[in-house]
Design a protein around this motif. Structure first.
Motif, PDB file in Angstrom:
ATOM      1  N   CYS A  44      -2.015   8.908  -5.537  1.00  0.00           N
ATOM      2  CA  CYS A  44      -1.730   8.176  -4.295  1.00  0.00           C
ATOM      3  C   CYS A  44      -3.030   7.695  -3.656  1.00  0.00           C
ATOM      4  O   CYS A  44      -3.123   6.572  -3.159  1.00  0.00           O
ATOM      5  CB  CYS A  44      -0.971   9.056  -3.313  1.00  0.00           C
ATOM      6  N   LEU A  45      -4.036   8.573  -3.700  1.00  0.00           N
ATOM      7  CA  LEU A  45      -5.341   8.194  -3.158  1.00  0.00           C
ATOM      8  C   LEU A  45      -5.887   6.982  -3.919  1.00  0.00           C
ATOM      9  O   LEU A  45      -6.408   6.026  -3.321  1.00  0.00           O
ATOM     10  CB  LEU A  45      -6.305   9.378  -3.280  1.00  0.00           C
ATOM     11  N   GLY A  46      -5.746   7.019  -5.243  1.00  0.00           N
ATOM     12  CA  GLY A  46      -6.201   5.892  -6.068  1.00  0.00           C
ATOM     13  C   GLY A  46      -5.446   4.627  -5.729  1.00  0.00           C
ATOM     14  O   GLY A  46      -6.029   3.529  -5.652  1.00  0.00           O
ATOM     15  N   VAL A  96       0.847  -1.205   0.000  1.00  0.00           N
ATOM     16  CA  VAL A  96       0.000   0.000   0.000  1.00  0.00           C
ATOM     17  C   VAL A  96       0.874   1.243   0.000  1.00  0.00           C
ATOM     18  O   VAL A  96       0.544   2.254  -0.622  1.00  0.00           O
ATOM     19  CB  VAL A  96      -0.924   0.003   1.236  1.00  0.00           C
ATOM     20  N   PHE A  97       1.999   1.139   0.698  1.00  0.00           N
ATOM     21  CA  PHE A  97       2.859   2.302   0.819  1.00  0.00           C
ATOM     22  C   PHE A  97       3.814   2.431  -0.366  1.00  0.00           C
ATOM     23  O   PHE A  97       4.309   3.517  -0.666  1.00  0.00           O
ATOM     24  CB  PHE A  97       3.648   2.215   2.131  1.00  0.00           C
ATOM     25  N   ALA A  98       4.008   1.316  -1.068  1.00  0.00           N
ATOM     26  CA  ALA A  98       5.119   1.218  -2.007  1.00  0.00           C
ATOM     27  C   ALA A  98       5.162   2.336  -3.045  1.00  0.00           C
ATOM     28  O   ALA A  98       6.217   2.852  -3.350  1.00  0.00           O
ATOM     29  CB  ALA A  98       5.081  -0.135  -2.697  1.00  0.00           C
ATOM     30  N   LEU A  99       4.011   2.713  -3.594  1.00  0.00           N
ATOM     31  CA  LEU A  99       4.056   3.670  -4.696  1.00  0.00           C
ATOM     32  C   LEU A  99       3.779   5.112  -4.271  1.00  0.00           C
ATOM     33  O   LEU A  99       3.735   6.000  -5.115  1.00  0.00           O
ATOM     34  CB  LEU A  99       3.065   3.261  -5.785  1.00  0.00           C
ATOM     35  N   ILE A 100       3.592   5.326  -2.963  1.00  0.00           N
ATOM     36  CA  ILE A 100       3.281   6.691  -2.515  1.00  0.00           C
ATOM     37  C   ILE A 100       4.453   7.630  -2.819  1.00  0.00           C
ATOM     38  O   ILE A 100       4.273   8.667  -3.464  1.00  0.00           O
ATOM     39  CB  ILE A 100       2.989   6.700  -0.998  1.00  0.00           C
ATOM     40  N   LEU A 101       5.645   7.241  -2.369  1.00  0.00           N
ATOM     41  CA  LEU A 101       6.810   8.104  -2.586  1.00  0.00           C
ATOM     42  C   LEU A 101       7.161   8.233  -4.061  1.00  0.00           C
ATOM     43  O   LEU A 101       7.390   9.347  -4.539  1.00  0.00           O
ATOM     44  CB  LEU A 101       7.996   7.596  -1.764  1.00  0.00           C
ATOM     45  N   PRO A 102       7.172   7.139  -4.816  1.00  0.00           N
ATOM     46  CA  PRO A 102       7.460   7.289  -6.250  1.00  0.00           C
ATOM     47  C   PRO A 102       6.523   8.274  -6.959  1.00  0.00           C
ATOM     48  O   PRO A 102       6.984   9.152  -7.691  1.00  0.00           O
ATOM     49  CB  PRO A 102       7.276   5.884  -6.800  1.00  0.00           C
ATOM     50  N   PHE A 103       5.233   8.168  -6.715  1.00  0.00           N
ATOM     51  CA  PHE A 103       4.288   9.104  -7.329  1.00  0.00           C
ATOM     52  C   PHE A 103       4.631  10.535  -6.923  1.00  0.00           C
ATOM     53  O   PHE A 103       4.703  11.440  -7.751  1.00  0.00           O
ATOM     54  CB  PHE A 103       2.854   8.806  -6.876  1.00  0.00           C
ATOM     55  N   THR A 104       4.875  10.706  -5.625  1.00  0.00           N
ATOM     56  CA  THR A 104       5.142  12.038  -5.106  1.00  0.00           C
ATOM     57  C   THR A 104       6.376  12.642  -5.767  1.00  0.00           C
ATOM     58  O   THR A 104       6.345  13.776  -6.251  1.00  0.00           O
ATOM     59  CB  THR A 104       5.375  11.964  -3.587  1.00  0.00           C
ATOM     60  N   ILE A 105       7.425  11.845  -5.800  1.00  0.00           N
ATOM     61  CA  ILE A 105       8.691  12.381  -6.302  1.00  0.00           C
ATOM     62  C   ILE A 105       8.606  12.676  -7.795  1.00  0.00           C
ATOM     63  O   ILE A 105       8.994  13.736  -8.267  1.00  0.00           O
ATOM     64  CB  ILE A 105       9.840  11.390  -6.003  1.00  0.00           C
ATOM     65  N   ARG A 106       8.007  11.718  -8.538  1.00  0.00           N
ATOM     66  CA  ARG A 106       8.016  11.874  -9.988  1.00  0.00           C
ATOM     67  C   ARG A 106       7.221  13.096 -10.455  1.00  0.00           C
ATOM     68  O   ARG A 106       7.629  13.797 -11.366  1.00  0.00           O
ATOM     69  CB  ARG A 106       7.453  10.601 -10.640  1.00  0.00           C
ATOM     70  N   PHE A 107       6.085  13.338  -9.827  1.00  0.00           N
ATOM     71  CA  PHE A 107       5.208  14.352 -10.381  1.00  0.00           C
ATOM     72  C   PHE A 107       5.335  15.716  -9.714  1.00  0.00           C
ATOM     73  O   PHE A 107       4.572  16.611 -10.012  1.00  0.00           O
ATOM     74  CB  PHE A 107       3.754  13.891 -10.310  1.00  0.00           C
TER      75      PHE A 107
END
Lengths: 436, 581
Positions: A327-329, A291-302
């Motif tokens: 991230c919500l999705g 659940v946490f795995a893609l939170i930081l990647p999304f944040t950093i990339r965009f």
């Protein structure tokens, strides 16, 4: 006050519609609450009623029976409105919360797209109110609506700071956002992950307003407020719960450990039906990490420029807000006990992706996938649980289709945002970047 | 992957995708042909499988059956006594039979139901079991043809007496004597699960006995197992029944077909059995109700055994069949779960499973989806955005059609005038030929295409959701409604002949006309116009959803396509069309 008479009448009508459904069709509420699509052990209305009973008529601790998984503060606050088994006050609360959420969506739209005129301004809010999923989830009296309310309040406060140049009211907005996010996280835990994308939104807002003057203090303030409010809420819960910490185990730990083995639209329950006990810790940790795995990647990339592009035309605040919604999705897709209500809340933010709609490649496919999943899932559940002619694989298969539909929407959005960035904010729909 | 890439490049080079997209309507028609072809393939050698008993515990006919000559005398005695009861009112009859049940120690009670008829039932508590599960032996007093079920009643009572002397049972045995096999039986089953005081645990299986002749002998057994809403009992219990029947040297007939068709193995006989299975399953609840239908929807595996003919095997043979089935079910430790719940029998010992026949209904559903895409993509209105007024108007018409369908659903069966209804729909279907609707309604071509697109995607969704629940209905409805996709828009029709053909398609795909035609050609059990009142009453009393699905799924679609066909070509638009073509 926002809105013309048209908007006000829509708000009034949808409020009355919700109130009528709540008050005159209590069976509809219980019927929806029986559907696994609309209710999870963490948000179920029935367990809320049970907790009211325990609170008012017994001297037992709320969590002794192992049936209640809602937070003590929520139960205590809501029980104020549940006097003499009268549902009216509670129904009004639920209906008003939906209206407030719609108003926040309109607010956010006005902040993000100040150029919108006429009815376009109100579209996100009106879509939320008309969305049958949101309507039904409201009627099901699922308590998921409260963390959603505070989450969207937090979004709004953050974005409101964009409008104010005065530092003092900016600070107030940040503090309100922190408190809202804290309440939301307290109520359903997962929103705490959004602290990262929200920080990036704050970062970008500050960068725009104050022109690269020190901005760390705002982020620091936000994080401190959020965390301290959460700690405060937990301590308050501890006090109100007869100086007992057992609510932690029954609310958050149950979610983490998938202890309530109840079929739901999520991806994970199926794997716990039959598993050797020695593997359980491993899968618990993996699924929670996921659940946490893609939170930081999304944040950093965009939230930062791609260095090759000049990026003058791209509104970075919008980009980081999109990251927040992605991230919500992602949380909607991978959380432990999801319901359609989560999905309804997530798609209410899709109108904010307006500038990239033209890039979306297969919206019809996603819609059809979702439509089929949502129609078939109660049928397959019925075949499995009531008729006995199907089995759990039927329902799990359709919940995978449901997950696929969310994933399709998200992949499509990510692609569109990347194209948007590639084109430097000036849409060029004819450029073909891949062969497909 | 390299191969796929090569194929992909080749396809791009040839421009295959645009070509296919241009011919989507043909793709959709081809899919329907594939769908029919798949069904026709099923009875081919190698496509069907031999049945087998999947649950090892069942062990059909492994125990010797003792219901033989010594019981015959008792049976004869009961029958003579029952013959005297034929003309008596139900209350008196139930009192007498109750006294017999008391004689051999069966607890009994009468379920009073003034509307549908009283039902007498008795519970024999097993000695070995924990009393939480039961097997039902059901005997309707009058069978589906309104004959007195003398043999069945005598058998039911003497079998119960015979069972009650045995210590081997691990499941309770419930004898049910209802007034008729449909409403009374159904109301008893409902009451058993809701309100009755004397119960014997969850019902695992139910065997309905039907032996209407006064003769001592019968020739063969007809087996009925189609439940309401496309439900079927577990294939295991059907296999057990067939294996037991054949073990007794009796022949078995499925779907009410001739014995010769059952036992001469040829492609056409297998196909006939299969197609009759599909038809009977689709019309189940509307056709004659044999008794097993009443147990549908409650996880009860129910069968009806009907004795046919008047000579050959003696009646105790017919009694040994339920005896052996009861012994098999008695062995079970779990509910039936091993074998298939979705299947069609092509012969008593051969079946096709869901994996083989489902694709044909999937094809139908997809073909409607493709038709929807066709009406959306292949015209000049594709550039009109989805948020346009015409789409919103189409949505409003969709909800309006659903509302009308709901009103239709409320029609009472006594109020219904099927003759008038059919005539009215025929007239309405051919209305677009005249100029009457034109001044009243003008449907823009864009709206017409959108309406069709929405209608087809809607029926595709309905069919998809029906697929697993009720394959036969989904398949039948899909096929009968398919002519809707042949209808063309006004701008594509030039001659009067094409307009007539268009209206003809509309008429034959109207749900009510189509059902009427289908039933008059293929169904002997139902007299033409009665099908509608049958559908409504089975919707009301038997929990059969066919009427609701027909109205809300099919009729809604038909209305939308009908409205789409009222579109009016304008001279200016005609010019546009020519340019675009």
């Amino acid at each position: 006050m926002i809105g013309g008479t048209a908007l006000q009448s829509i708000l009034l009508v949808s409020f009355l519609l919700r109130l009528t459904l709540h008050c005159h069709y209590p069976n509809l509420t219980f019927g929806l609450d029986d559907l696994v699509e609309f209710s999870s052990p963490m948000t179920s209305y029935k367990s809320l009623l049970e907790s009211f009973f325990i609170l008012n008529h017994t001297s037992n601790n709320l969590y002794d029976g192992g049936l209640i998984h809602q937070q003590p503060l929520l139960i205590h606050v809501l029980s104020f409105f549940y006097v003499d088994n009268n549902l009216l006050l509670l129904s009004i609360i639920y209906s008003i919360v939906d209206i407030i959420i719609a108003l926040q969506l309109i607010h956010i739209n006005m902040i993000l797209f100040p150029n919108d005129t006429g009815s376009k301004k109100y579209l996100p809010g009106v879509l939320y109110l008309l969305n049958p999923i949101c309507l039904l989830s409201n009627v099901s009296k699922s308590t998921i609506i409260f963390p959603n309310l505070f989450l969207i309040l937090s979004f709004k406060f953050i974005l409101s700071s964009l409008l104010q140049n005065l530092n003092s009211s900016n600070k107030l907005n940040i503090i309100s956002a922190g408190v809202s996010l804290a309440i939301s996280s307290y109520l359903s835990f997962y929103p705490i992950y959004l602290i990262f994308p929200i920080c990036s939104v704050i970062y970008n807002i500050n960068k725009q307003i104050t022109n690269n003057v020190s901005n760390t203090n705002y982020i620091g303030l936000f994080i401190i407020v959020t965390l301290s409010t959460i700690i405060g809420l937990l301590v308050l819960s501890y006090i109100i719960n007869d100086l007992n910490w057992n609510f932690i185990e029954n609310t958050y730990l149950v979610t983490f450990s998938f202890k309530k083995l109840i079929p739901n639209l999520g991806l994970w329950w199926y794997l716990f039906i039959e598993m050797f006990e020695m593997f359980l810790p491993f899968y618990h940790s993996v699924f929670n990490l996921f659940v946490f795995a893609l939170i930081l990647p999304f944040t950093i990339r965009f939230s930062s420029y791609n260095k090759q592009n000049t990026g003058k035309n791209i509104n970075l605040i919008l980009m980081s807000f999109w990251a927040l919604i992605l991230c919500l999705g992602w949380i909607t897709l991978t959380k432990a006990y999801p319901t359609v209500s989560d999905f309804g809340f997530f798609i209410s933010f899709l109108p904010f992706f307006k500038p990239v709609f033209g890039y979306m490649k297969y919206p019809i496919l996603s819609v059809l996938l979702f439509l089929h999943a949502i129609v078939l899932s109660p049928i397959f559940y019925h075949i499995w649980v009531n008729l006995g002619s199907g089995n759990s694989n039927f329902f799990y298969a359709i919940s995978l289709v449901y997950a696929l539909s969310i994933a399709c929407i998200m992949i499509d959005l990510v692609w569109s945002i990347l194209r948007f960035e590639f084109d430097d904010g000036k849409p060029n729909y004819n450029a073909r970047l891949t062969q497909l | 992957m390299a191969l796929i890439e090569v194929l992909h490049r080749r396809a791009t080079k040839l421009g295959l995708l645009p070509k296919v997209i241009g011919k989507l309507s043909i793709v959709s028609n081809i899919l329907v042909l594939i769908s029919i072809g798949l069904i026709l393939c099923l009875p081919l050698d190698g496509q069907y499988r031999r049945t087998y008993i999947s649950e090892n515990a069942l062990l059909p006919s492994q125990a010797y059956s003792y219901f033989r000559e010594s019981e015959w005398n008792i049976l004869r005695g009961y029958r003579t006594a029952i013959e005297a009861l034929i003309d008596k009112p139900a209350r008196v009859r139930n009192e007498v039979i109750s006294s017999w049940l008391t004689d051999f120690g069966m607890k009994h009670a009468v379920y009073d139901n003034a509307a549908d008829g009283d039902t007498l039932y008795g519970v024999y508590n097993s000695q070995r079991g924990d009393g939480t599960e039961a097997i039902v032996l059901a005997v309707p007093w009058y069978n589906t043809d309104n004959e007195v079920n003398i043999g069945g009643a005598a058998l039911g009572i003497s079998l119960s007496r015979y069972f009650s002397r045995w210590p081997i049972w691990s499941k309770n045995i419930i004898l049910v004597i209802s007034e008729n096999p449909h409403k009374a039986m159904k109301s008893w089953v409902d009451a058993y699960h809701n309100s009755l005081d004397l119960t014997g645990g969850s019902l695992e299986a139910a065997i309905v006995l039907d032996f209407p002749s006064k003769s001592e002998y019968f020739e063969f057994v007809e087996l009925y197992f189609n439940g309401i809403n496309g439900e079927l009992p577990n294939l295991d219990i059907v296999n057990v029944a067939i294996s037991v029947i054949e073990h007794e040297g009796v022949k078995v007939s499925l779907q009410g077909l001739n014995l010769s068709e059952m036992y001469t193995s040829s492609y056409f006989n297998r196909l006939k059995t299969l197609l009759f299975g599909v038809k009977n399953s689709a019309l189940s609840g509307t056709r004659k109700l044999y008794g097993n239908e009443a147990f549908s929807g409650r996880r009860i595996q129910a069968l009806t055994l009907k004795a046919c003919g008047t000579e050959g095997h003696d009646i105790t043979t017919f009694g040994r069949i339920p005896e052996a089935i009861f012994r098999s079910v008695n062995n079970l430790l779990e509910k039936f779960h091993q074998s298939f719940f979705f299947y069609f029998l092509v012969a008593p010992r051969h079946f096709v499973s869901i994996g083989s026949y489902l694709p044909s209904a999937v094809c139908l559903s997809i073909s409607f989806g493709i038709s929807a895409a066709h009406s959306y993509i292949n015209n000049q209105y594709i550039t009109v955005p989805l948020s346009d007024n015409s789409s919103i108007l189409a949505l409003i018409i969709f909800f309006g059609s659903i509302a009308i369908s709901f009103i239709f659903l409320q029609i009472n069966e006594t109020f219904l005038q099927p003759h008038l209804m059919i005539l009215a729909f025929l007239l309405i279907s051919f209305l677009p030929l005249t100029n009457i609707p034109q001044p009243l309604i003008t449907i823009q071509p864009c709206l017409s295409y959108r309406l069709k697109s929405f209608a087809f995607i809607y029926i595709s969704l309905v069919l998809t959701s029906l697929l697993v629940m009720n394959f036969a209905l989904a398949f039948g409805m899909g096929l009968l409604a398919f002519p809707l996709t042949f209808t063309k828009s006004c701008s594509e029709m030039i001659t009067f002949k094409s307009k007539v053909i268009n209206c003809f398609y509309l008429a034959i795909s109207n749900p009510f006309i189509a059902i009427f035609i289908f039933v008059s050609i293929f169904e002997d059990d139902i007299t033409n116009f009665e099908v509608f009142s049958d559908l409504i009453s089975s919707f009301k009393y038997m929990g059969n959803w066919t009427w609701a699905i027909t109205c809300i799924g099919w009729f809604t679609t038909w209305q939308m396509v009908y409205i789409a066909n009222l579109d009016t070509p304008r001279s200016a638009l005609d010019g546009d069309t020519k340019k675009n073509l």
